[in-house]
Design a protein around this motif. Structure first.
Motif, PDB file in Angstrom:
ATOM      1  N   HIS A 248      -3.654  13.953 -11.897  1.00 12.02           N
ATOM      2  CA  HIS A 248      -2.653  14.480 -10.966  1.00 12.02           C
ATOM      3  C   HIS A 248      -2.058  15.771 -11.532  1.00 12.02           C
ATOM      4  CE1 HIS A 248      -1.883  10.075  -9.536  1.00 12.02           C
ATOM      5  NE2 HIS A 248      -2.729  10.674  -8.722  1.00 12.02           N
ATOM      6  N   LYS A 249      -1.704  15.700 -12.818  1.00 14.14           N
ATOM      7  CA  LYS A 249      -0.992  16.836 -13.424  1.00 14.14           C
ATOM      8  C   LYS A 249      -1.901  18.048 -13.602  1.00 14.14           C
ATOM      9  CE  LYS A 249       2.160  13.696 -15.819  1.00 14.14           C
ATOM     10  NZ  LYS A 249       2.281  12.858 -17.022  1.00 14.14           N
ATOM     11  N   ILE A 250      -3.144  17.820 -14.053  1.00 18.22           N
ATOM     12  CA  ILE A 250      -4.008  18.982 -14.287  1.00 18.22           C
ATOM     13  C   ILE A 250      -4.358  19.638 -12.952  1.00 18.22           C
ATOM     14  CG2 ILE A 250      -6.301  17.845 -14.270  1.00 18.22           C
ATOM     15  CD1 ILE A 250      -5.198  20.602 -16.707  1.00 18.22           C
TER      16      ILE A 250
ATOM     17  N   ILE B 113      -2.323  18.094 -23.627  1.00 18.60           N
ATOM     18  CA  ILE B 113      -2.030  16.663 -23.665  1.00 18.60           C
ATOM     19  C   ILE B 113      -0.914  16.442 -22.652  1.00 18.60           C
ATOM     20  CG2 ILE B 113      -1.072  14.830 -25.123  1.00 18.60           C
ATOM     21  CD1 ILE B 113      -2.426  16.382 -27.500  1.00 18.60           C
ATOM     22  N   ILE B 114      -1.229  15.816 -21.537  1.00 19.30           N
ATOM     23  CA  ILE B 114      -0.267  15.761 -20.436  1.00 19.30           C
ATOM     24  C   ILE B 114       0.004  14.340 -19.970  1.00 19.30           C
ATOM     25  CG2 ILE B 114      -0.495  18.130 -19.590  1.00 19.30           C
ATOM     26  CD1 ILE B 114      -2.682  17.261 -17.733  1.00 19.30           C
ATOM     27  N   ASN B 115      -0.395  13.373 -20.769  1.00 16.59           N
ATOM     28  CA  ASN B 115       0.035  11.997 -20.473  1.00 16.59           C
ATOM     29  C   ASN B 115       0.654  11.410 -21.740  1.00 16.59           C
ATOM     30  OD1 ASN B 115      -0.796   8.807 -20.410  1.00 16.59           O
ATOM     31  ND2 ASN B 115      -0.069   9.568 -18.453  1.00 16.59           N
ATOM     32  N   GLY B 116       1.967  11.212 -21.682  1.00 14.97           N
ATOM     33  CA  GLY B 116       2.703  10.752 -22.854  1.00 14.97           C
ATOM     34  C   GLY B 116       2.285   9.361 -23.282  1.00 14.97           C
ATOM     35  N   THR B 117       2.051   8.491 -22.302  1.00 11.01           N
ATOM     36  CA  THR B 117       1.701   7.104 -22.615  1.00 11.01           C
ATOM     37  C   THR B 117       0.395   7.029 -23.402  1.00 11.01           C
ATOM     38  OG1 THR B 117       2.838   6.384 -20.629  1.00 11.01           O
ATOM     39  CG2 THR B 117       1.238   4.851 -21.554  1.00 11.01           C
TER      40      THR B 117
ATOM     41  N   GLY C 269       9.773   2.959 -21.358  1.00  7.50           N
ATOM     42  CA  GLY C 269       9.918   3.673 -20.077  1.00  7.50           C
ATOM     43  C   GLY C 269       9.000   4.881 -19.949  1.00  7.50           C
ATOM     44  N   PHE C 270       7.916   4.944 -20.746  1.00 11.62           N
ATOM     45  CA  PHE C 270       6.991   6.086 -20.661  1.00 11.62           C
ATOM     46  C   PHE C 270       5.956   5.884 -19.558  1.00 11.62           C
ATOM     47  CE2 PHE C 270       7.309   6.438 -25.590  1.00 11.62           C
ATOM     48  CZ  PHE C 270       8.572   6.991 -25.482  1.00 11.62           C
ATOM     49  N   ALA C 271       5.539   4.622 -19.399  1.00 15.27           N
ATOM     50  CA  ALA C 271       4.366   4.361 -18.546  1.00 15.27           C
ATOM     51  C   ALA C 271       4.737   4.380 -17.066  1.00 15.27           C
ATOM     52  CB  ALA C 271       3.752   3.018 -18.927  1.00 15.27           C
ATOM     53  N   GLU C 272       3.719   4.592 -16.234  1.00 19.82           N
ATOM     54  CA  GLU C 272       3.891   4.489 -14.776  1.00 19.82           C
ATOM     55  C   GLU C 272       4.105   3.023 -14.411  1.00 19.82           C
ATOM     56  OE1 GLU C 272       3.751   7.363 -12.646  1.00 19.82           O
ATOM     57  OE2 GLU C 272       4.047   8.052 -14.688  1.00 19.82           O
ATOM     58  N   ALA C 273       4.638   2.793 -13.208  1.00 22.32           N
ATOM     59  CA  ALA C 273       4.823   1.410 -12.740  1.00 22.32           C
ATOM     60  C   ALA C 273       3.488   0.662 -12.838  1.00 22.32           C
ATOM     61  CB  ALA C 273       5.339   1.428 -11.304  1.00 22.32           C
TER      62      ALA C 273
ATOM     63  N   ALA D 221       8.775  16.691 -25.030  1.00 23.06           N
ATOM     64  CA  ALA D 221       8.659  15.289 -24.643  1.00 23.06           C
ATOM     65  C   ALA D 221       7.889  15.189 -23.323  1.00 23.06           C
ATOM     66  CB  ALA D 221      10.040  14.673 -24.497  1.00 23.06           C
ATOM     67  N   GLY D 222       6.914  14.287 -23.279  1.00 28.43           N
ATOM     68  CA  GLY D 222       6.071  14.178 -22.096  1.00 28.43           C
ATOM     69  C   GLY D 222       6.415  12.991 -21.223  1.00 28.43           C
ATOM     70  N   ALA D 223       7.413  12.239 -21.594  1.00 28.37           N
ATOM     71  CA  ALA D 223       7.819  11.075 -20.802  1.00 28.37           C
ATOM     72  C   ALA D 223       9.213  10.674 -21.254  1.00 28.37           C
ATOM     73  CB  ALA D 223       6.836   9.917 -21.006  1.00 28.37           C
TER      74      ALA D 223
ATOM     75  N   LEU E   6      -2.747   3.915 -14.221  1.00 27.54           N
ATOM     76  CA  LEU E   6      -2.760   5.354 -13.905  1.00 27.54           C
ATOM     77  C   LEU E   6      -2.732   6.180 -15.191  1.00 27.54           C
ATOM     78  CD1 LEU E   6      -0.227   5.477 -10.922  1.00 27.54           C
ATOM     79  CD2 LEU E   6      -2.715   5.697 -10.804  1.00 27.54           C
ATOM     80  N   ASP E   7      -1.976   5.694 -16.193  1.00 24.96           N
ATOM     81  CA  ASP E   7      -1.896   6.406 -17.471  1.00 24.96           C
ATOM     82  C   ASP E   7      -3.201   6.273 -18.252  1.00 24.96           C
ATOM     83  OD1 ASP E   7       0.994   7.242 -17.559  1.00 24.96           O
ATOM     84  OD2 ASP E   7       1.290   5.086 -17.328  1.00 24.96           O
ATOM     85  N   VAL E   8      -3.611   5.012 -18.486  1.00 29.41           N
ATOM     86  CA  VAL E   8      -4.722   4.804 -19.426  1.00 29.41           C
ATOM     87  C   VAL E   8      -6.075   5.142 -18.798  1.00 29.41           C
ATOM     88  CG1 VAL E   8      -3.433   3.128 -20.790  1.00 29.41           C
ATOM     89  CG2 VAL E   8      -4.928   2.317 -18.965  1.00 29.41           C
TER      90      VAL E   8
ATOM     91  N   ASN F 194       7.185  13.376  -8.480  1.00 25.41           N
ATOM     92  CA  ASN F 194       6.069  12.529  -8.077  1.00 25.41           C
ATOM     93  C   ASN F 194       4.746  13.307  -8.044  1.00 25.41           C
ATOM     94  OD1 ASN F 194       4.382  10.741  -6.759  1.00 25.41           O
ATOM     95  ND2 ASN F 194       6.011   9.976  -5.427  1.00 25.41           N
ATOM     96  N   LYS F 195       4.063  13.281  -9.196  1.00 25.63           N
ATOM     97  CA  LYS F 195       2.806  14.048  -9.298  1.00 25.63           C
ATOM     98  C   LYS F 195       1.709  13.463  -8.427  1.00 25.63           C
ATOM     99  CE  LYS F 195       3.616  11.113 -12.682  1.00 25.63           C
ATOM    100  NZ  LYS F 195       4.385  10.862 -13.872  1.00 25.63           N
ATOM    101  N   ALA F 196       1.697  12.119  -8.265  1.00 26.56           N
ATOM    102  CA  ALA F 196       0.678  11.503  -7.408  1.00 26.56           C
ATOM    103  C   ALA F 196       0.854  11.990  -5.973  1.00 26.56           C
ATOM    104  CB  ALA F 196       0.790   9.985  -7.474  1.00 26.56           C
TER     105      ALA F 196
ATOM    106  N   ALA G  21       4.284  17.194 -17.345  1.00 23.99           N
ATOM    107  CA  ALA G  21       4.727  17.329 -18.742  1.00 23.99           C
ATOM    108  C   ALA G  21       6.252  17.413 -18.823  1.00 23.99           C
ATOM    109  CB  ALA G  21       4.084  18.552 -19.382  1.00 23.99           C
ATOM    110  N   VAL G  22       6.892  16.466 -18.273  1.00 20.78           N
ATOM    111  CA  VAL G  22       8.306  16.425 -17.909  1.00 20.78           C
ATOM    112  C   VAL G  22       9.237  17.490 -18.508  1.00 20.78           C
ATOM    113  CG1 VAL G  22       8.172  13.999 -17.242  1.00 20.78           C
ATOM    114  CG2 VAL G  22       8.848  14.550 -19.533  1.00 20.78           C
ATOM    115  N   SER G  23       9.511  17.429 -19.807  1.00 22.75           N
ATOM    116  CA  SER G  23      10.560  18.311 -20.352  1.00 22.75           C
ATOM    117  C   SER G  23      10.093  19.760 -20.490  1.00 22.75           C
ATOM    118  CB  SER G  23      10.999  17.813 -21.731  1.00 22.75           C
ATOM    119  OG  SER G  23       9.951  18.021 -22.666  1.00 22.75           O
TER     120      SER G  23
HETATM  121  N1  HSE Z   1       3.642   7.993 -17.265  1.00 18.05           N
HETATM  122  C1  HSE Z   1       3.802   9.384 -17.483  1.00 18.05           C
HETATM  123  C2  HSE Z   1       3.322   9.739 -18.879  1.00 18.05           C
HETATM  124  C3  HSE Z   1       5.272   9.743 -17.321  1.00 18.05           C
HETATM  125  O1  HSE Z   1       3.192   8.825 -19.694  1.00 18.05           O
HETATM  126  O2  HSE Z   1       3.056  10.894 -19.159  1.00 18.05           O
HETATM  127  C4  HSE Z   1       5.561  11.203 -17.272  1.00 18.05           C
HETATM  128  O3  HSE Z   1       4.860  11.867 -16.257  1.00 18.05           O
END
Ligand code: HSE
Length: 451
Positions: A221-223, A174-178, A204-208, A316-318, A212-214, A121-123, A150-152
């Motif tokens: 959060h990640k940086i 590049i730290i947002n996969g979506t 299943g890449f995007a946040e709920a 893979a970032g998501a 937050l992604d776009v 949970n990066k947030a 950057a998950v993986s």
């Molecule tokens: N929604 C995030 C992304 C999932 O697209 O990067 C992984 O943190």
């Protein structure tokens, strides 16, 4: 690619009994279910590395029936997350529920109960990391969060361990996969923003909440977590400048491409004379820069250290299992670090010594590969026909990709073959060497796709 036979040539020594690491899961969505799945599938493999079995004891979820279909009846299921946070038989809580309100109090409670925490949970960490890490330090437990950035990609481990000798100058990537998926789809396939986002959600890449992604918030959060790890500063989330990709139009992607650039959503943290710059925004990246080649939901992070120079991490970032990969790495870190015999801590060759095995290495002669071949001959039309006939006789279906006349009027014939057994290639080389119209030795270089 080299194929290693599955069969093992020697017996694995018996595993000494070690206490299992008892895990409680908060959430069984994309990430929780992926973690369950990978732990089940790679159980023995993970044990050989960690030295301790991973045992999921309890799972807290909203939908008990769905959870029962995934984990069966051997695990305690509850719709009360406090049962997991307070569970007396749990060593580590995996928080994969998201959000920053309930997640915060549950994580603090788990820490208070002396449990280690692994979170995606990066947030939560960007906003409440200071409080959570202080509580963990006071209680003497670990809070691990590789999957949050950057998950993986093991970028937290790289900053925390592999690059410790360095004064970090900048970290960026590049730290947002979506967002990267959306930009790639728009740029390469001409797909509209809304359709690409919908596709990212379906995968299943995007946040709920995909804003937050776009809007660049997830990347912020990640940086901010990367900046804290790189520069030893408090997590600067509140001061991160964040712009997203929602305002970009397809024409800008096209015009940038025509000028030799790609547009990427970047997170950048850099240390200058007057302080830190921490920002997220779309940027033009030269098309021949490595980051420009990062497509789809992939992520890449670059770190510039004063000693190491620039290093690059890609993956893979998501996605469900890429995130599970990092969650389990954190669980193994906890298993190796906490409450275990010193002999079971990080082993020299990554696997516990008793789990090492002698896998047979296959001789090069039984490998397969595709090949680039350059064959020289005189300029007669028969020469080319003879070359192709020879290749075909040896099982190499090939067509001439290029003919290059040399100053002495001889011709280079360049061929790419399909994937063939090594022995067939050797036979072809031997036969080619016998052709009377040949000039020089055939050049043979393997083609590696590494997919
Ligand atoms: N929604 C995030 C992304 C999932 O697209 O990067 C992984 O943190």
């Amino acid at each position: 690619m080299l194929q290693v036979p599955q069969e093992e040539s020697s017996r694995v020594r018996r595993q000494p009994a070690a206490a299992p690491l008892r895990i409680g899961l908060l959430g069984l969505g994309t990430v929780g279910a992926g973690t369950w799945q990978v732990l089940e599938r790679n159980r023995q493999h993970i044990l050989a590395r960690s030295g301790r079995p991973m045992q999921i004891v309890a799972v807290a979820v909203r939908d008990l029936a769905r959870a029962a279909r995934i984990v069966g009846s051997a695990v305690q299921l509850t719709d009360d997350p406090w049962e997991v946070a307070n569970h007396p038989a749990i060593d580590v809580v995996v928080e994969a529920m998201g959000g920053t309100t309930l997640a915060r109090v549950l994580v603090l409670q788990a820490i208070n109960q002396g449990k280690h925490v692994v979170t995606t949970n990066k947030a939560l960490l960007a906003e409440h990391g200071a409080e959570i890490f202080a509580a963990a330090e006071a209680r003497g437990v670990i809070v691990a969060y590789e999957a949050a950035v950057a998950v993986s990609i093991p970028i937290i481990k790289a900053l925390r361990e592999g690059l410790v000798a360095n004064r970090i100058e900048w970290v960026a990537g590049i730290i947002n996969g979506t967002s990267n998926f959306i930009l790639s789809e728009m740029q390469d396939k001409g797909i509209g923003f809304a359709a690409a986002l919908q596709d990212a959600q379906a995968r299943g890449f995007a946040e709920a909440d995909p804003r937050l992604d776009v809007d660049g918030i997830d990347a912020a959060h990640k940086i901010s977590l990367l900046a804290a790890n790189a520069f030893g500063t408090a997590i600067p989330f509140g001061q991160v400048h964040a712009e997203g990709i929602a305002g970009l139009e397809a024409v800008d992607l096209q015009y940038a491409e025509q000028m030799g650039y790609r547009i990427k959503l970047l997170g950048v943290a850099t240390r200058g004379g007057s302080g830190l710059e921490v920002r997220v925004h779309p940027a033009l990246v030269p098309v021949d820069h490595m980051l420009a080649a990062v497509q789809g939901s992939m992520n890449a992070v670059m770190v510039k250290g004063d000693a190491s120079g620039t290093t690059l991490y890609y993956g893979a970032g998501a996605g469900s299992e890429p995130t599970a990969s990092a969650v389990i790495a954190d669980l193994v870190d906890v298993a190796r670090t906490a409450d275990c015999a010193s002999t079971q801590r990080v082993p020299c060759l990554a696997f516990q010594s008793h789990a090492m095995r002698a896998l047979p290495v296959v001789p090069i002669a039984v490998t397969t590969s595709a090949w680039y071949l350059r064959m020289g001959s005189d300029a007669s039309p028969q020469a080319e026909r003879a070359i192709l006939r020879t290749l075909l006789r040896c099982g190499l279906q090939a067509r001439i990709h290029g003919r290059y006349t040399q100053p002495d009027r001889s011709v280079h014939h360049v061929v790419l073959t399909q994937t063939v057994p090594h022995a067939a290639l050797q036979q072809a080389l031997a036969q080619l060497a016998l052709l009377p119209m040949r000039t020089g030795k055939t050049q043979a270089i393997r083609l590696e796709r590494l997919e």
